[in-house]
Design a protein around this motif. Structure first.
Motif, mmCIF file in Angstrom:
data_model
loop_
_atom_site.group_PDB
_atom_site.id
_atom_site.type_symbol
_atom_site.label_atom_id
_atom_site.label_comp_id
_atom_site.label_asym_id
_atom_site.label_seq_id
_atom_site.Cartn_x
_atom_site.Cartn_y
_atom_site.Cartn_z
ATOM 1 N N ILE A 17 0.810 -1.039 0.001
ATOM 2 C CA ILE A 17 0.042 0.047 -0.069
ATOM 3 C C ILE A 17 0.768 1.193 0.067
ATOM 4 O O ILE A 17 0.419 2.338 -0.536
ATOM 5 N N ILE A 18 1.987 1.180 0.783
ATOM 6 C CA ILE A 18 2.715 2.395 0.895
ATOM 7 C C ILE A 18 3.553 2.460 -0.585
ATOM 8 O O ILE A 18 3.724 3.549 -1.163
ATOM 9 N N LEU A 19 3.945 1.433 -1.163
ATOM 10 C CA LEU A 19 4.372 1.486 -2.552
ATOM 11 C C LEU A 19 3.559 1.982 -3.360
ATOM 12 O O LEU A 19 3.903 2.862 -4.137
ATOM 13 N N GLY A 20 2.354 1.503 -3.646
ATOM 14 C CA GLY A 20 1.446 2.363 -4.499
ATOM 15 C C GLY A 20 1.137 3.551 -4.313
ATOM 16 O O GLY A 20 0.959 4.431 -5.153
ATOM 17 N N MET A 25 2.360 9.273 -5.902
ATOM 18 C CA MET A 25 2.707 10.716 -5.642
ATOM 19 C C MET A 25 3.973 11.235 -6.155
ATOM 20 O O MET A 25 4.138 12.362 -6.118
ATOM 21 N N VAL A 26 4.880 10.395 -6.713
ATOM 22 C CA VAL A 26 6.179 10.699 -7.174
ATOM 23 C C VAL A 26 6.309 10.639 -8.674
ATOM 24 O O VAL A 26 5.810 9.465 -9.231
ATOM 25 N N PRO A 27 6.826 11.502 -9.357
ATOM 26 C CA PRO A 27 6.925 11.164 -10.954
ATOM 27 C C PRO A 27 7.994 10.059 -11.078
ATOM 28 O O PRO A 27 8.875 9.914 -10.129
ATOM 29 N N ALA A 28 7.804 9.758 -12.281
ATOM 30 C CA ALA A 28 8.804 8.543 -12.707
ATOM 31 C C ALA A 28 10.193 8.847 -12.692
ATOM 32 O O ALA A 28 11.051 7.978 -12.537
ATOM 33 N N GLY A 29 10.465 10.045 -12.900
ATOM 34 C CA GLY A 29 12.000 10.573 -12.984
ATOM 35 C C GLY A 29 12.582 10.681 -11.575
ATOM 36 O O GLY A 29 13.673 10.677 -11.198
ATOM 37 N N SER A 30 11.677 10.743 -10.366
ATOM 38 C CA SER A 30 11.995 10.788 -9.176
ATOM 39 C C SER A 30 11.962 9.507 -8.192
ATOM 40 O O SER A 30 12.360 9.595 -7.097
ATOM 41 N N LEU A 31 11.546 8.563 -8.738
ATOM 42 C CA LEU A 31 11.510 7.094 -8.220
ATOM 43 C C LEU A 31 12.787 6.621 -7.937
ATOM 44 O O LEU A 31 13.645 7.053 -8.626
ATOM 45 N N PRO A 32 13.007 6.021 -6.894
ATOM 46 C CA PRO A 32 14.377 5.114 -6.647
ATOM 47 C C PRO A 32 14.556 4.307 -7.705
ATOM 48 O O PRO A 32 13.688 3.931 -8.431
ATOM 49 N N GLY A 33 16.008 4.124 -8.075
ATOM 50 C CA GLY A 33 16.345 3.481 -9.358
ATOM 51 C C GLY A 33 15.871 2.029 -9.487
ATOM 52 O O GLY A 33 15.856 1.104 -10.376
ATOM 53 N N PHE A 34 15.623 1.537 -8.077
ATOM 54 C CA PHE A 34 15.320 -0.171 -8.035
ATOM 55 C C PHE A 34 13.803 -0.385 -8.214
ATOM 56 O O PHE A 34 13.608 -1.572 -8.459
ATOM 57 N N LEU A 35 13.081 0.648 -8.391
ATOM 58 C CA LEU A 35 11.572 0.330 -8.450
ATOM 59 C C LEU A 35 11.374 0.388 -10.025
ATOM 60 O O LEU A 35 11.800 0.928 -10.614
ATOM 61 N N PRO A 36 10.444 -0.487 -10.347
ATOM 62 C CA PRO A 36 10.089 -0.796 -11.746
ATOM 63 C C PRO A 36 9.264 0.292 -11.957
ATOM 64 O O PRO A 36 8.527 1.045 -11.376
ATOM 65 N N GLY A 37 9.568 1.139 -13.386
ATOM 66 C CA GLY A 37 8.947 2.362 -13.773
ATOM 67 C C GLY A 37 9.756 3.329 -13.619
ATOM 68 O O GLY A 37 9.467 4.505 -14.082
ATOM 69 N N PHE A 38 11.002 3.351 -13.102
ATOM 70 C CA PHE A 38 11.923 4.490 -12.864
ATOM 71 C C PHE A 38 12.149 5.088 -14.530
ATOM 72 O O PHE A 38 12.797 4.239 -15.442
ATOM 73 N N GLU A 39 12.095 6.159 -14.776
ATOM 74 C CA GLU A 39 12.505 6.614 -16.219
ATOM 75 C C GLU A 39 13.125 8.083 -15.974
ATOM 76 O O GLU A 39 12.511 9.242 -15.317
ATOM 77 N N ALA A 40 14.345 8.193 -16.357
ATOM 78 C CA ALA A 40 15.335 9.442 -15.757
ATOM 79 C C ALA A 40 14.717 10.611 -16.355
ATOM 80 O O ALA A 40 14.533 10.641 -17.516
ATOM 81 N N GLY A 41 14.191 11.525 -15.673
ATOM 82 C CA GLY A 41 13.781 12.908 -16.241
ATOM 83 C C GLY A 41 12.308 12.873 -16.610
ATOM 84 O O GLY A 41 11.746 13.840 -17.137
ATOM 85 N N PHE A 47 0.366 5.674 -12.881
ATOM 86 C CA PHE A 47 -1.111 5.300 -11.950
ATOM 87 C C PHE A 47 -1.269 3.754 -12.133
ATOM 88 O O PHE A 47 -1.724 3.264 -10.786
ATOM 89 N N LYS A 48 -0.932 2.993 -13.030
ATOM 90 C CA LYS A 48 -1.444 1.751 -13.157
ATOM 91 C C LYS A 48 -0.513 0.730 -12.128
ATOM 92 O O LYS A 48 -1.132 -0.195 -11.397
ATOM 93 N N HIS A 49 0.646 1.132 -12.138
ATOM 94 C CA HIS A 49 1.591 0.641 -11.012
ATOM 95 C C HIS A 49 0.908 0.696 -9.759
ATOM 96 O O HIS A 49 1.155 -0.107 -8.758
ATOM 97 N N GLY A 50 0.683 1.990 -9.214
ATOM 98 C CA GLY A 50 0.202 2.209 -8.031
ATOM 99 C C GLY A 50 -1.212 1.558 -7.829
ATOM 100 O O GLY A 50 -1.203 0.876 -6.675
ATOM 101 N N LEU A 51 -2.034 1.428 -8.513
ATOM 102 C CA LEU A 51 -3.271 0.823 -8.685
ATOM 103 C C LEU A 51 -3.213 -0.816 -8.415
ATOM 104 O O LEU A 51 -3.613 -1.269 -7.478
#
Length: 73
Positions: A17-20, A25-41, A47-51
């Motif tokens: 739930i916290i990950l969702g 709340m965090v844009p893809a460019g600001s996600l930690p690098g180890f999470l799926p969906g990280f895209e620099a910049g 939304f679908k990952h969170g859901l």
């Protein structure tokens, strides 16, 4: 054994739930690098990952709830 599985399911449910919420709340460019969906910049929000993460967390809570019910004879 039952309490261990139930406790692990609750803990994983909280983490999912916290990950969702993080995905929402965090844009893809600001996600930690180890999470799926990280895209620099990228300003895109996943939304679908969170859901999906919230649904898995709720399913784990339901699993723990049913595991903690009374024993049948």
């Amino acid at each position: 054994m039952n309490r261990t599985i139930t406790g692990a399911a609750v803990l994983l449910g909280i983490l999912f739930i916290i990950l969702g919420v993080v995905y929402w709340m965090v844009p893809a460019g600001s996600l930690p690098g180890f999470l799926p969906g990280f895209e620099a910049g990228s300003p895109h929000v996943h939304f679908k990952h969170g859901l999906g993460s919230v649904i898995v967390g709720l399913a784990l809570f339901a699993f723990a709830w049913f595991r903690s019910g009374p024993r049948q004879a």
